[in-house]
Design a protein around this motif. Structure first.
Motif, PDB file in Angstrom:
ATOM      1  N   ALA A  54      47.119  41.558  38.756  1.00 21.54           N
ATOM      2  CA  ALA A  54      46.823  42.987  38.779  1.00 21.54           C
ATOM      3  C   ALA A  54      47.837  43.800  37.979  1.00 21.54           C
ATOM      4  CB  ALA A  54      46.774  43.484  40.218  1.00 21.54           C
ATOM      5  N   TYR A  55      49.103  43.374  37.991  1.00 19.35           N
ATOM      6  CA  TYR A  55      50.142  44.206  37.385  1.00 19.35           C
ATOM      7  C   TYR A  55      50.869  43.556  36.207  1.00 19.35           C
ATOM      8  CZ  TYR A  55      49.464  47.057  41.516  1.00 19.35           C
ATOM      9  OH  TYR A  55      48.906  47.845  42.499  1.00 19.35           O
ATOM     10  N   LEU A  56      50.796  42.239  36.064  1.00 19.80           N
ATOM     11  CA  LEU A  56      51.519  41.574  34.976  1.00 19.80           C
ATOM     12  C   LEU A  56      50.594  41.003  33.909  1.00 19.80           C
ATOM     13  CD1 LEU A  56      54.223  39.599  37.022  1.00 19.80           C
ATOM     14  CD2 LEU A  56      54.400  41.881  36.003  1.00 19.80           C
ATOM     15  N   LEU A  57      49.382  40.599  34.292  1.00 20.43           N
ATOM     16  CA  LEU A  57      48.503  39.891  33.362  1.00 20.43           C
ATOM     17  C   LEU A  57      47.178  40.601  33.149  1.00 20.43           C
ATOM     18  CD1 LEU A  57      49.079  36.293  34.797  1.00 20.43           C
ATOM     19  CD2 LEU A  57      50.211  37.330  32.848  1.00 20.43           C
ATOM     20  N   ARG A  58      47.119  41.887  33.430  1.00 25.09           N
ATOM     21  CA  ARG A  58      45.835  42.586  33.351  1.00 25.09           C
ATOM     22  C   ARG A  58      45.410  42.890  31.922  1.00 25.09           C
ATOM     23  NH1 ARG A  58      46.106  47.702  36.841  1.00 25.09           N
ATOM     24  NH2 ARG A  58      43.995  47.992  36.039  1.00 25.09           N
ATOM     25  N   GLY A  59      46.334  42.780  30.970  1.00 21.67           N
ATOM     26  CA  GLY A  59      45.978  42.972  29.572  1.00 21.67           C
ATOM     27  C   GLY A  59      45.384  44.343  29.319  1.00 21.67           C
ATOM     28  N   GLY A  60      44.230  44.389  28.603  1.00 23.28           N
ATOM     29  CA  GLY A  60      43.623  45.665  28.245  1.00 23.28           C
ATOM     30  C   GLY A  60      42.560  46.139  29.205  1.00 23.28           C
ATOM     31  N   ALA A  98      42.763  42.588  52.440  1.00 24.33           N
ATOM     32  CA  ALA A  98      43.594  43.748  52.753  1.00 24.33           C
ATOM     33  C   ALA A  98      44.510  44.086  51.581  1.00 24.33           C
ATOM     34  CB  ALA A  98      44.430  43.471  54.008  1.00 24.33           C
ATOM     35  N   ALA A  99      45.067  43.059  50.930  1.00 28.97           N
ATOM     36  CA  ALA A  99      45.917  43.294  49.765  1.00 28.97           C
ATOM     37  C   ALA A  99      45.101  43.881  48.616  1.00 28.97           C
ATOM     38  CB  ALA A  99      46.581  41.987  49.335  1.00 28.97           C
ATOM     39  N   GLY A 100      43.872  43.374  48.429  1.00 29.17           N
ATOM     40  CA  GLY A 100      43.014  43.930  47.385  1.00 29.17           C
ATOM     41  C   GLY A 100      42.683  45.387  47.649  1.00 29.17           C
ATOM     42  N   TRP A 101      42.438  45.699  48.906  1.00 27.56           N
ATOM     43  CA  TRP A 101      42.167  47.091  49.281  1.00 27.56           C
ATOM     44  C   TRP A 101      43.358  47.975  48.943  1.00 27.56           C
ATOM     45  CZ3 TRP A 101      37.446  48.569  51.369  1.00 27.56           C
ATOM     46  CH2 TRP A 101      37.344  49.885  51.796  1.00 27.56           C
ATOM     47  N   ALA A 102      44.561  47.439  49.139  1.00 25.36           N
ATOM     48  CA  ALA A 102      45.778  48.221  48.883  1.00 25.36           C
ATOM     49  C   ALA A 102      45.970  48.536  47.409  1.00 25.36           C
ATOM     50  CB  ALA A 102      47.003  47.468  49.420  1.00 25.36           C
TER      51      ALA A 102
END
Length: 257
Positions: free
Chosen positions: A43-49, A121-125
């Motif tokens: 989500a935060y390091l490999l999300r690319g474009g 729950a983590a995805g919701w966050a």
């Protein structure tokens, strides 16, 4: 031996597995948090474009991939029971071999329920949302657990075949090719044609696409038959895997010296 006795024996051995986990809470905690770590990395390091809608695409794919996480623990437990002679002692008791393996499978499935709850729950966050109704959402969760159930039997069979903990580690390596050769993170249309066809028919791709559809999240689409009928394939693939691996696992267990 009646069905009632088999179910009773299965639950007894499920309790045995749960009791072992209760004495090792750190192992369970790591198993629950590892998929969350993978989610945060993507989500935060490999999300690319990818844009702001990336969590809606990412989370269902990772939920499908999470169905293979932790299978090495199941395989290792089966191997360890065999090496310590526990399987031999259980086989001297008046209980079905299906109940012995079923107890392990049920305990693993309960662990998978907890893992999916933590990951959702983590995805919701991080911004993922369920855009469909309650019944569709429950259907999506049901398909995830259905795939997990089938993979549990595959893992039990492979654990019985491996026979040694060292061999289990080599089998676990196959999790990553299975996960990434799918539509969990990438559109198969972006792959070479032959590779994209394999990804389309990957059982994990069927579950990931079906879960996206039932959660009301965006997907990759596609013109192939597999891409157009993900829910049907998400039901059929685990059924085939279970029909093949369950009798193989029970037969292997009974034939062990």
């Amino acid at each position: 031996m009646t069905l009632r006795w088999i179910l009773s024996d299965t639950w007894t051995l499920t309790g045995r597995a749960l009791a072992h986990w209760a004495r090792r809470p750190f192992v369970i905690l790591v198993g629950l948090l590892f998929p969350v770590l993978v989610l945060l990395m993507f989500a935060y390091l490999l999300r690319g474009g990818y844009g702001a809608d990336y969590p809606s695409v990412l989370v269902p794919g990772l939920l499908a991939l999470a169905t293979v996480f932790g299978l090495e623990a199941t395989m290792t437990a089966v191997v360890t029971d065999g090496q310590r002679g526990i399987s031999t002692r259980l086989r001297t008791l008046p209980m079905s071999g299906a109940a012995v393996l079923g107890g392990r499978a049920v305990a693993d499935l309960l662990n998978a329920v907890a893992g999916l709850a933590v990951l959702m729950a983590a995805g919701w966050a991080i911004g993922w949302r369920i855009e469909s109704g309650l019944l569709d959402a429950l259907g999506a969760v049901g398909l995830l657990l259905w795939l997990r159930f089938a993979l549990i039997w595959a893992g039990i069979y492979l654990g019985l075949v491996a026979g040694k903990p060292e061999a289990v580690a080599s089998v676990q390596i196959l999790v990553w090719p299975l996960g990434f050769l799918s539509n969990a993170f990438t559109d198969p249309a972006s792959m070479p044609a032959w590779l994209g066809a394999i990804a389309d028919w990957n059982p994990m791709s069927a579950t990931a696409a079906a879960v996206r559809e039932l959660f009301g999240n965006p997907g990759w689409g596609g013109d192939s038959w597999a891409a157009q009928h993900p829910v049907l394939l998400a039901v059929l693939w685990p059924a085939v895997l279970t029909a093949v691996c369950f009798p193989l696992a029970v037969a292997k267990y009974r034939s062990r010296p």
